[in-house]
Motif scaffolding. Sequence first.
Motif, PDB file in Angstrom:
ATOM      1  N   SER A  74       2.190  11.181   3.998  1.00  0.00           N
ATOM      2  CA  SER A  74       1.077  10.279   3.709  1.00  0.00           C
ATOM      3  C   SER A  74       0.137  10.863   2.656  1.00  0.00           C
ATOM      4  O   SER A  74      -0.665  10.137   2.057  1.00  0.00           O
ATOM      5  N   ARG A  75       0.229  12.146   2.385  1.00  0.00           N
ATOM      6  CA  ARG A  75      -0.562  12.761   1.308  1.00  0.00           C
ATOM      7  C   ARG A  75      -0.191  12.165  -0.045  1.00  0.00           C
ATOM      8  O   ARG A  75      -0.997  12.143  -0.971  1.00  0.00           O
ATOM      9  N   PHE A  76       1.042  11.690  -0.157  1.00  0.00           N
ATOM     10  CA  PHE A  76       1.515  11.111  -1.408  1.00  0.00           C
ATOM     11  C   PHE A  76       1.469   9.592  -1.390  1.00  0.00           C
ATOM     12  O   PHE A  76       1.299   8.963  -2.437  1.00  0.00           O
ATOM     13  N   GLY A  77       1.639   8.990  -0.214  1.00  0.00           N
ATOM     14  CA  GLY A  77       1.669   7.526  -0.121  1.00  0.00           C
ATOM     15  C   GLY A  77       2.892   6.963  -0.815  1.00  0.00           C
ATOM     16  O   GLY A  77       3.972   7.529  -0.757  1.00  0.00           O
ATOM     17  N   GLY A  78       2.703   5.815  -1.470  1.00  0.00           N
ATOM     18  CA  GLY A  78       3.796   5.200  -2.201  1.00  0.00           C
ATOM     19  C   GLY A  78       4.702   4.326  -1.373  1.00  0.00           C
ATOM     20  O   GLY A  78       5.707   3.821  -1.872  1.00  0.00           O
ATOM     21  N   ASP A  83       1.195   4.618   3.759  1.00  0.00           N
ATOM     22  CA  ASP A  83      -0.092   4.292   3.149  1.00  0.00           C
ATOM     23  C   ASP A  83      -0.608   3.007   3.795  1.00  0.00           C
ATOM     24  O   ASP A  83      -0.067   1.922   3.567  1.00  0.00           O
ATOM     25  N   THR A  84      -1.615   3.131   4.641  1.00  0.00           N
ATOM     26  CA  THR A  84      -2.107   1.973   5.389  1.00  0.00           C
ATOM     27  C   THR A  84      -2.808   0.947   4.504  1.00  0.00           C
ATOM     28  O   THR A  84      -3.101  -0.157   4.959  1.00  0.00           O
ATOM     29  N   SER A  85      -3.068   1.297   3.238  1.00  0.00           N
ATOM     30  CA  SER A  85      -3.653   0.305   2.330  1.00  0.00           C
ATOM     31  C   SER A  85      -2.594  -0.643   1.764  1.00  0.00           C
ATOM     32  O   SER A  85      -2.931  -1.634   1.113  1.00  0.00           O
ATOM     33  N   ILE A  86      -1.313  -0.345   1.991  1.00  0.00           N
ATOM     34  CA  ILE A  86      -0.215  -1.197   1.542  1.00  0.00           C
ATOM     35  C   ILE A  86       0.295  -1.982   2.740  1.00  0.00           C
ATOM     36  O   ILE A  86       0.693  -1.400   3.754  1.00  0.00           O
ATOM     37  N   SER A 105      16.517  -5.480  -4.641  1.00  0.00           N
ATOM     38  CA  SER A 105      15.194  -4.952  -4.938  1.00  0.00           C
ATOM     39  C   SER A 105      14.777  -4.070  -3.766  1.00  0.00           C
ATOM     40  O   SER A 105      14.814  -4.504  -2.615  1.00  0.00           O
ATOM     41  N   ILE A 106      14.427  -2.832  -4.042  1.00  0.00           N
ATOM     42  CA  ILE A 106      14.113  -1.900  -2.957  1.00  0.00           C
ATOM     43  C   ILE A 106      12.712  -2.209  -2.442  1.00  0.00           C
ATOM     44  O   ILE A 106      11.748  -2.210  -3.201  1.00  0.00           O
ATOM     45  N   PRO A 107      12.560  -2.465  -1.152  1.00  0.00           N
ATOM     46  CA  PRO A 107      11.271  -2.907  -0.614  1.00  0.00           C
ATOM     47  C   PRO A 107      10.233  -1.797  -0.571  1.00  0.00           C
ATOM     48  O   PRO A 107      10.557  -0.599  -0.639  1.00  0.00           O
ATOM     49  N   ILE A 108       8.977  -2.204  -0.422  1.00  0.00           N
ATOM     50  CA  ILE A 108       7.857  -1.260  -0.413  1.00  0.00           C
ATOM     51  C   ILE A 108       7.854  -0.397   0.852  1.00  0.00           C
ATOM     52  O   ILE A 108       7.131   0.593   0.935  1.00  0.00           O
ATOM     53  N   THR A 109       8.699  -0.727   1.836  1.00  0.00           N
ATOM     54  CA  THR A 109       8.818   0.108   3.030  1.00  0.00           C
ATOM     55  C   THR A 109       9.710   1.329   2.801  1.00  0.00           C
ATOM     56  O   THR A 109       9.795   2.196   3.677  1.00  0.00           O
TER      57      THR A 109
END
Length: 242
Positions: A74-78, A83-86, A105-109
């Motif tokens: 979580s230090r990097f997020g992405g 990343d709880t903001s996503i 398309s590779i999902p944001i998860t």
Amino acid sequence: MSHERAPGGARAVVLLSGGLDSATVLAIARSRGFDCYALSVDYGQRHRAELDAAVRVAGALGAARHVIADVDLSRFGGSALTDTSIAVPEGADAGAPASASSNPSIPITYVPARNTIMLSIALGWAEVLQADDIFFGANAVDYSGYPDCRPGYVQAFERMANLATKSAVEGRPMRINAPIIDLSKAQIIREGARLGVDFSLTVSCYQADAAGRACGRCDSCRIRREGFAAAGLPDSTRYQTG
């Protein structure tokens, strides 16, 4: 992507997320005669429900030992999982099932390098244990399209492991077992049920609540629900509503 029955007393490290796929893989490894050392990774994911599930599954399936390693991605997020903001995609936005032959398309998860990091930790522990086998719940049939779940990735990691480890250089090559990689979710569920996996202990949801109840709307929930339906088995998943 899998190997024969283990000789007596052989050890294996089994990556155990707490979801139904890795629980089935642990059961498969045990059925092949391995003494199983379960490894979970607290990588800064959105919730701890899956890690709590991993503790339950390791106990129920008789792991010789269960370790939870800490690596804070979580230090990097992405990723929506670190990343709880996503927001975690839900419903139609969660996408359709991917296939190994498609270019989805590779999902944001997708969590960048997560499986490489987890397998590397497993590799280190396997060397210490003098275990020649690592079991990994990669699946390239009913999955979300993550690139580090494909057969080519697993094969490449095995090659790397046998270049990079003292044990391999000294004549004990490492095997990366991915026994469910070419199974549908329904087939995975049937195999787990045959081997006595209690799926009510597992958590697959990307955004489960503190009690481990699934949202029922994310991609992982959709794939899991459809898998139980296709398998013709009751879905023991606890949902937040309904």
